[in-house]
Design an enzyme around this catalytic site. Structure first.
Site, PDB file in Angstrom:
ATOM      1  N   ARG A  32      -2.268  -6.035  -8.263  1.00  0.00           N
ATOM      2  CA  ARG A  32      -1.229  -7.063  -8.136  1.00  0.00           C
ATOM      3  C   ARG A  32      -1.425  -8.080  -9.269  1.00  0.00           C
ATOM      4  NH1 ARG A  32      -2.647  -8.188  -1.953  1.00  0.00           N
ATOM      5  NH2 ARG A  32      -4.611  -8.124  -3.041  1.00  0.00           N
ATOM      6  N   LYS A  38     -15.467  -7.825   4.756  1.00  0.00           N
ATOM      7  CA  LYS A  38     -14.314  -8.155   5.603  1.00  0.00           C
ATOM      8  C   LYS A  38     -14.588  -7.896   7.075  1.00  0.00           C
ATOM      9  CE  LYS A  38     -10.521  -7.331   2.377  1.00  0.00           C
ATOM     10  NZ  LYS A  38      -9.468  -6.390   1.977  1.00  0.00           N
ATOM     11  N   SER A  78      -2.395  -7.896   3.334  1.00  0.00           N
ATOM     12  CA  SER A  78      -2.585  -7.677   4.771  1.00  0.00           C
ATOM     13  C   SER A  78      -2.874  -9.005   5.474  1.00  0.00           C
ATOM     14  CB  SER A  78      -3.750  -6.717   5.005  1.00  0.00           C
ATOM     15  OG  SER A  78      -3.484  -5.479   4.412  1.00  0.00           O
ATOM     16  N   HIS A  97       0.838  -1.205   0.000  1.00  0.00           N
ATOM     17  CA  HIS A  97       0.000   0.000   0.000  1.00  0.00           C
ATOM     18  C   HIS A  97       0.871   1.252   0.000  1.00  0.00           C
ATOM     19  CE1 HIS A  97      -2.683  -2.818   2.536  1.00  0.00           C
ATOM     20  NE2 HIS A  97      -3.341  -2.660   1.393  1.00  0.00           N
TER      21      HIS A  97
HETATM   22  O1  PNS Z   1      -8.577  -3.006   0.649  1.00  0.00           O
HETATM   23  P1  PNS Z   1      -9.928  -3.417   0.151  1.00  0.00           P
HETATM   24  O2  PNS Z   1     -10.695  -4.134   1.232  1.00  0.00           O
HETATM   25  O3  PNS Z   1      -9.862  -4.208  -1.119  1.00  0.00           O
HETATM   26  O4  PNS Z   1     -10.715  -2.071  -0.176  1.00  0.00           O
HETATM   27  C1  PNS Z   1     -12.055  -2.109  -0.594  1.00  0.00           C
HETATM   28  C2  PNS Z   1     -12.693  -0.754  -0.369  1.00  0.00           C
HETATM   29  C3  PNS Z   1     -12.630  -0.387   1.116  1.00  0.00           C
HETATM   30  C4  PNS Z   1     -11.963   0.284  -1.180  1.00  0.00           C
HETATM   31  C5  PNS Z   1     -14.176  -0.865  -0.845  1.00  0.00           C
HETATM   32  O5  PNS Z   1     -14.815  -1.880  -0.124  1.00  0.00           O
HETATM   33  C6  PNS Z   1     -14.925   0.438  -0.695  1.00  0.00           C
HETATM   34  O6  PNS Z   1     -14.797   1.316  -1.526  1.00  0.00           O
HETATM   35  N1  PNS Z   1     -15.695   0.580   0.403  1.00  0.00           N
HETATM   36  C7  PNS Z   1     -16.480   1.776   0.676  1.00  0.00           C
HETATM   37  C8  PNS Z   1     -17.973   1.507   0.426  1.00  0.00           C
HETATM   38  C9  PNS Z   1     -18.283   1.600  -1.048  1.00  0.00           C
HETATM   39  O7  PNS Z   1     -18.184   2.642  -1.643  1.00  0.00           O
HETATM   40  N2  PNS Z   1     -18.642   0.439  -1.606  1.00  0.00           N
HETATM   41  C10 PNS Z   1     -18.923   0.348  -3.012  1.00  0.00           C
HETATM   42  C11 PNS Z   1     -17.634   0.213  -3.803  1.00  0.00           C
HETATM   43  S1  PNS Z   1     -17.955  -0.158  -5.411  1.00  0.00           S
END
Ligand code: PNS
Length: 162
Positions: free
Chosen positions: A93, A44, A131, A20
């Site tokens: 990745r 998650k 992570s 990150h």
């Molecule tokens: O590190 P991650 O878990 O892959 O990140 C995912 C994240 C947090 C970027 C995604 O779940 C997100 O944007 N969450 C906020 C809620 C939202 O906007 N959801 C719709 C995304 S299309």
């Protein structure tokens, strides 16, 4: 690229890793301002609280003057609009990331047509870094020094081995 573009780097960051931080550092060189957003991911169960994740990232980015860190629980598309961000930066990745990231990029575009998702290719050495791997290694008492900066290493170990 236009002047003074604000970019956001969203993620769970549970915890932040060198993977990150490489993306955040590269984004900080490309954009006027970068906001790292610790966002909620409904799929998650995080090990660290949002406050702990923000604090760990802050410790790691203290030398990047145009980078700030925030926690946000709503839709990322709304957050981008609220801070005037026009770019979402994500690291890619392996191919396994692609479908999920593509789906999120298209959804965010639909929800906020003013925001573009840009993907940065991960550094080769971070290709398989995640992570969840860091947490597994820390849990089993392994050495996580090649995956996370020293400044947050003990925070991670203390929490995971509790
Ligand atoms: O590190 P991650 O878990 O892959 O990140 C995912 C994240 C947090 C970027 C995604 O779940 C997100 O944007 N969450 C906020 C809620 C939202 O906007 N959801 C719709 C995304 S299309």
């Amino acid at each position: 690229m236009k002047d003074k573009v604000i970019a956001i780097c969203p993620g769970s960051f549970d915890p932040v890793t060198y993977g990150h931080l490489d993306i955040i550092t590269r984004a900080s060189k490309m954009f006027y301002k970068v906001i790292v957003v610790v966002a909620g991911n409904v799929t998650k169960n995080c090990s660290f609280t949002p406050e702990e994740r923000v604090e760990m990232i802050e410790k790691c980015v203290s030398e990047l003057s145009n980078v700030s860190v925030e926690h946000y629980e709503g839709l990322l598309a709304d957050y981008a609009a609220s801070v005037g961000a026009t770019a979402i930066i994500k690291g890619l990745r392996a191919m396994s990331d692609f479908e999920y990231e593509f789906q999120m990029a298209l959804t965010n575009k639909k929800l906020n047509p003013n925001v573009e998702t840009l993907f940065l290719t991960t550094a080769a050495e971070n290709m398989y870094l995640s992570s969840s791997m860091v947490k597994q290694i820390a849990f089993m008492g392994g050495d996580i020094s090649s995956f996370v900066p020293e400044v947050i290493r003990q925070d991670i170990i203390n929490r995971i081995r509790k």
